[in-house]
Write a protein that holds these residues in place. Structure first.
Motif, PDB file in Angstrom:
ATOM      1  N   MET A  85       0.274  -1.398   0.103  1.00 47.21           N
ATOM      2  CA  MET A  85      -0.223   0.112  -0.145  1.00 47.21           C
ATOM      3  C   MET A  85       0.808   1.577  -0.257  1.00 47.21           C
ATOM      4  SD  MET A  85      -3.353  -0.510   0.317  1.00 47.21           S
ATOM      5  CE  MET A  85      -4.042   0.610   0.628  1.00 47.21           C
ATOM      6  N   LEU A  86       1.863   1.039   0.714  1.00 47.71           N
ATOM      7  CA  LEU A  86       3.241   2.061   0.308  1.00 47.71           C
ATOM      8  C   LEU A  86       3.692   2.808  -0.385  1.00 47.71           C
ATOM      9  CD1 LEU A  86       4.299   4.274   2.440  1.00 47.71           C
ATOM     10  CD2 LEU A  86       5.818   3.300   2.887  1.00 47.71           C
ATOM     11  N   ALA A  87       4.439   1.531  -1.132  1.00 50.14           N
ATOM     12  CA  ALA A  87       4.266   1.100  -2.550  1.00 50.14           C
ATOM     13  C   ALA A  87       3.913   2.186  -3.122  1.00 50.14           C
ATOM     14  CB  ALA A  87       4.864   0.012  -3.214  1.00 50.14           C
ATOM     15  N   ALA A  88       2.545   1.729  -3.203  1.00 50.82           N
ATOM     16  CA  ALA A  88       1.336   2.033  -4.205  1.00 50.82           C
ATOM     17  C   ALA A  88       1.034   3.832  -4.212  1.00 50.82           C
ATOM     18  CB  ALA A  88       0.071   1.600  -4.073  1.00 50.82           C
ATOM     19  N   PHE A  89       1.016   4.626  -2.630  1.00 46.25           N
ATOM     20  CA  PHE A  89       0.117   5.126  -2.049  1.00 46.25           C
ATOM     21  C   PHE A  89       1.254   6.103  -2.267  1.00 46.25           C
ATOM     22  CE2 PHE A  89       1.151   8.594   0.775  1.00 46.25           C
ATOM     23  CZ  PHE A  89      -0.152   9.351   0.610  1.00 46.25           C
ATOM     24  N   GLU A  90       2.653   6.124  -2.449  1.00 50.58           N
ATOM     25  CA  GLU A  90       3.953   6.979  -2.863  1.00 50.58           C
ATOM     26  C   GLU A  90       4.086   7.185  -4.882  1.00 50.58           C
ATOM     27  OE1 GLU A  90       7.664   5.150   0.412  1.00 50.58           O
ATOM     28  OE2 GLU A  90       7.337   4.288  -1.874  1.00 50.58           O
ATOM     29  N   ARG A  91       2.756   6.142  -5.389  1.00 53.56           N
ATOM     30  CA  ARG A  91       3.316   6.638  -6.416  1.00 53.56           C
ATOM     31  C   ARG A  91       1.739   7.621  -7.816  1.00 53.56           C
ATOM     32  NH1 ARG A  91       5.012   1.223 -10.159  1.00 53.56           N
ATOM     33  NH2 ARG A  91       4.343   2.867 -11.682  1.00 53.56           N
ATOM     34  N   ARG A  92       0.760   7.176  -6.395  1.00 52.33           N
ATOM     35  CA  ARG A  92      -0.881   7.767  -6.304  1.00 52.33           C
ATOM     36  C   ARG A  92      -1.106   8.048  -5.290  1.00 52.33           C
ATOM     37  NH1 ARG A  92      -2.484   6.610 -11.928  1.00 52.33           N
ATOM     38  NH2 ARG A  92      -3.894   8.495 -10.859  1.00 52.33           N
ATOM     39  N   PRO A  93      -0.700   9.025  -4.737  1.00 48.07           N
ATOM     40  CA  PRO A  93      -1.546   9.787  -3.508  1.00 48.07           C
ATOM     41  C   PRO A  93      -2.869  10.302  -3.938  1.00 48.07           C
ATOM     42  CG  PRO A  93       0.343  11.016  -4.100  1.00 48.07           C
ATOM     43  CD  PRO A  93       0.340  10.431  -5.075  1.00 48.07           C
ATOM     44  N   GLY A  94      -3.150  11.097  -5.006  1.00 49.81           N
ATOM     45  CA  GLY A  94      -4.275  11.365  -5.513  1.00 49.81           C
ATOM     46  C   GLY A  94      -5.673   9.884  -5.830  1.00 49.81           C
ATOM     47  N   LEU A  95      -4.314   8.665  -6.332  1.00 55.33           N
ATOM     48  CA  LEU A  95      -6.170   8.435  -6.634  1.00 55.33           C
ATOM     49  C   LEU A  95      -6.363   7.600  -5.176  1.00 55.33           C
ATOM     50  CD1 LEU A  95      -7.278   5.950  -8.701  1.00 55.33           C
ATOM     51  CD2 LEU A  95      -5.011   4.847  -7.910  1.00 55.33           C
ATOM     52  N   PHE A  96      -5.220   7.376  -4.188  1.00 51.60           N
ATOM     53  CA  PHE A  96      -5.884   7.335  -2.964  1.00 51.60           C
ATOM     54  C   PHE A  96      -7.132   8.208  -2.669  1.00 51.60           C
ATOM     55  CE2 PHE A  96      -2.687   4.502  -2.996  1.00 51.60           C
ATOM     56  CZ  PHE A  96      -3.071   3.147  -2.187  1.00 51.60           C
ATOM     57  N   HIS A  97      -6.470   9.514  -2.536  1.00 49.10           N
ATOM     58  CA  HIS A  97      -7.554  10.497  -2.386  1.00 49.10           C
ATOM     59  C   HIS A  97      -8.898  10.652  -2.534  1.00 49.10           C
ATOM     60  CE1 HIS A  97      -8.850  14.842  -0.621  1.00 49.10           C
ATOM     61  NE2 HIS A  97      -8.717  15.348  -2.023  1.00 49.10           N
ATOM     62  N   ALA A  98      -9.053   9.947  -4.210  1.00 49.39           N
ATOM     63  CA  ALA A  98     -10.536  10.483  -5.255  1.00 49.39           C
ATOM     64  C   ALA A  98     -10.194   9.265  -4.725  1.00 49.39           C
ATOM     65  CB  ALA A  98      -9.744  10.414  -6.415  1.00 49.39           C
ATOM     66  N   ALA A  99     -10.620   7.957  -4.161  1.00 48.10           N
ATOM     67  CA  ALA A  99     -10.997   6.933  -4.210  1.00 48.10           C
ATOM     68  C   ALA A  99     -11.613   7.160  -2.189  1.00 48.10           C
ATOM     69  CB  ALA A  99     -10.535   5.611  -3.762  1.00 48.10           C
ATOM     70  N   LEU A 100     -10.967   8.098  -1.416  1.00 51.57           N
ATOM     71  CA  LEU A 100     -11.566   7.846   0.444  1.00 51.57           C
ATOM     72  C   LEU A 100     -12.878   9.107   0.204  1.00 51.57           C
ATOM     73  CD1 LEU A 100      -8.343   7.349   2.056  1.00 51.57           C
ATOM     74  CD2 LEU A 100     -10.258   6.179   2.198  1.00 51.57           C
ATOM     75  N   THR A 101     -12.547   9.550  -0.621  1.00 51.63           N
ATOM     76  CA  THR A 101     -13.351  11.066  -0.606  1.00 51.63           C
ATOM     77  C   THR A 101     -14.121  10.298  -1.681  1.00 51.63           C
ATOM     78  OG1 THR A 101     -11.692  12.287  -2.715  1.00 51.63           O
ATOM     79  CG2 THR A 101     -11.798  12.905  -0.207  1.00 51.63           C
ATOM     80  N   GLY A 102     -14.798  10.110  -2.687  1.00 49.99           N
ATOM     81  CA  GLY A 102     -15.409   9.658  -3.844  1.00 49.99           C
ATOM     82  C   GLY A 102     -16.470   8.377  -4.069  1.00 49.99           C
ATOM     83  N   PHE A 103     -15.451   7.280  -3.757  1.00 51.59           N
ATOM     84  CA  PHE A 103     -15.967   6.207  -3.751  1.00 51.59           C
ATOM     85  C   PHE A 103     -16.003   5.778  -2.499  1.00 51.59           C
ATOM     86  CE2 PHE A 103     -14.119   1.611  -5.122  1.00 51.59           C
ATOM     87  CZ  PHE A 103     -15.392   1.407  -6.020  1.00 51.59           C
ATOM     88  N   ARG A 104     -17.213   5.187  -2.541  1.00 50.34           N
ATOM     89  CA  ARG A 104     -18.045   4.798  -1.582  1.00 50.34           C
ATOM     90  C   ARG A 104     -17.585   3.299  -0.967  1.00 50.34           C
ATOM     91  NH1 ARG A 104     -22.489   5.945   1.540  1.00 50.34           N
ATOM     92  NH2 ARG A 104     -22.969   7.185  -0.426  1.00 50.34           N
TER      93      ARG A 104
END
Length: 421
Positions: free
Chosen positions: A353-372
């Motif tokens: 998860m950390l490795a993925a987050f380092e690459r795409r923090p915007g994707l994690f943010h979009a998922a947590l704020t917009g994907f139920r």
């Protein structure tokens, strides 16, 4: 009469110097107190050593999630300063959105009170506490060790204690960890400020935390409200000290908190174990930060300390009962297996998860704020209904998304981030 008393005192002194503890635990944080409690509840003679005087401050956000709550001793009353029902997410100060829950997500504590209460439970179970003592080293061979079933714990000043088993829970710069040979493959720097605020400001934050995905790869910041004080911190990979400090200053500034004087400003290195790092050596076990056990993505360590501490205390009892090197080795391997089968699996997913987050923090943010489903997963993890590892294992969509981010070419990540910004 005085002669008889003198003789009795001499005998008592002789017995004390020859005293062999079943288990000596080094460090009275959550891991050490949990280990001491587990061993004492089993009826063993336990000594808990702590170099500071209690209570003492520790750099820590103080979030108590479900797995932490579930590992506490029976009757433990959590000293919550606040109960979180809402999370505000932001991506380096932008795209802010708040998600809310009717049920409590997690609670917030101050570490001095929490740690003190854990130690008191260990004492009530029968453990003896000594504070203000520093362990210089442990020895399993040599003149200080009277037999093969003993470990010598040498204190600063030269005093030597004997134990059948030792648990190292002496923090991320552990001397016991060095004895065991703990290896690390991730070190991060956390900076934190405890900021007293007026009632009007405190009321605005009541029941709500902020998580901000930071400007450096893998970094993030947080605001945790605790009554009339806000715990504000950031964390990033070690080696980015100046940038991490600047991030904290900018973070506090854009939150409108720069005008309030912190009561405490502190820093701390978190250390995450390598996959092949040992958890024992002879009759010595390590747990918590001393073993490099924490969640690699969020760097959450309290639940890992409580859970690994309890396991270490239980297996230290078995090691204390072992009569030879073969049985000692068997019990130590069982302890390592128990840690790796639970916490180790969670850590391996956390590293992904950390490795993925380092690459795409915007994707994690979009998922947590917009994907139920992502928000639902967050709430279930914080409440302890599931773990990150269990979620990835049982939900095909989560597995596919994580694998997809890992396999996505880095150039595509950079292009996507440029478009989203």
């Amino acid at each position: 009469m005085s002669s008889e008393n003198s003789s009795a005192d001499d005998v008592s002194e002789t017995e004390d110097t020859r005293q062999v503890w079943d288990v000596v635990v080094v460090g009275a944080g959550p891991a050490g107190a949990s280990a001491a409690y587990a061993a004492a509840v089993a009826g063993r003679r336990v000594l808990l050593l702590e170099k500071a005087e209690l209570p003492r401050y520790k750099t820590c956000g103080g979030g108590i999630i479900g797995p932490s709550r579930d590992c506490l001793p029976p009757g433990f009353e959590l000293p919550f300063k606040d109960r979180v029902h809402a999370v505000t997410f932001s991506n380096n100060g932008r795209f802010t959105r708040t998600r809310r829950s009717r049920q409590m997500l997690f609670g917030l504590i101050n570490r001095p009170e929490f740690d003190q209460q854990l130690v008191e439970h260990a004492q009530k179970a029968g453990a003896e506490l000594r504070t203000g003592v520093t362990v210089s080293r442990v020895e399993q061979h040599g003149s200080a060790v009277p037999d093969r079933r003993s470990v010598a714990v040498v204190l600063q000043g030269g005093e030597t204690l004997l134990a059948r088993a030792v648990v190292g829970a002496d923090g991320s710069a552990s001397r016991i960890g060095a004895h065991v040979g703990v290896k690390l493959d991730q070190v991060d720097l956390g900076l934190e400020a405890e900021i007293p605020v007026p009632e009007t400001v405190a009321e605005d934050w009541k029941g709500r935390v902020l998580i901000d995905w930071g400007p450096m790869p893998g970094s993030y910041g947080w605001v945790f409200p605790k009554g009339d004080t806000l715990t504000v911190g950031v964390i990033s990979a070690r080696g980015e000290g100046a940038a991490t400090k600047r991030y904290l200053e900018d973070f506090i500034g854009r939150l409108g908190l720069a005008g309030f004087e912190p009561s405490v400003s502190s820093g701390h290195l978190t250390r995450c174990r390598a996959d092949d790092s040992p958890l024992s050596r002879g009759r010595v076990l390590v747990c918590g930060d001393a073993a490099g056990l924490l969640e690699p993505w969020t760097r959450e360590g309290i639940s890992f300390a409580l859970r690994s501490g309890r396991l270490a205390g239980e297996w230290a009892v078995r090691i204390a009962e072992a009569h030879d090197a073969v049985d000692t080795r068997r019990q130590a391997l069982n302890y390592a297996f128990a840690v790796k089968a639970g916490l180790g699996v969670e850590m391996s997913v956390g590293k992904r998860m950390l490795a993925a987050f380092e690459r795409r923090p915007g994707l994690f943010h979009a998922a947590l704020t917009g994907f139920r489903p992502a928000w639902r997963a967050f709430t279930e993890i914080t409440r302890g209904k599931t773990t990150l590892a269990e979620l990835v294992r049982t939900h095909p969509l989560a597995q596919r998304v994580l694998t997809g981010v890992e396999l996505r070419p880095k150039a595509a990540d950079e292009a996507g981030d440029a478009v989203s910004s």
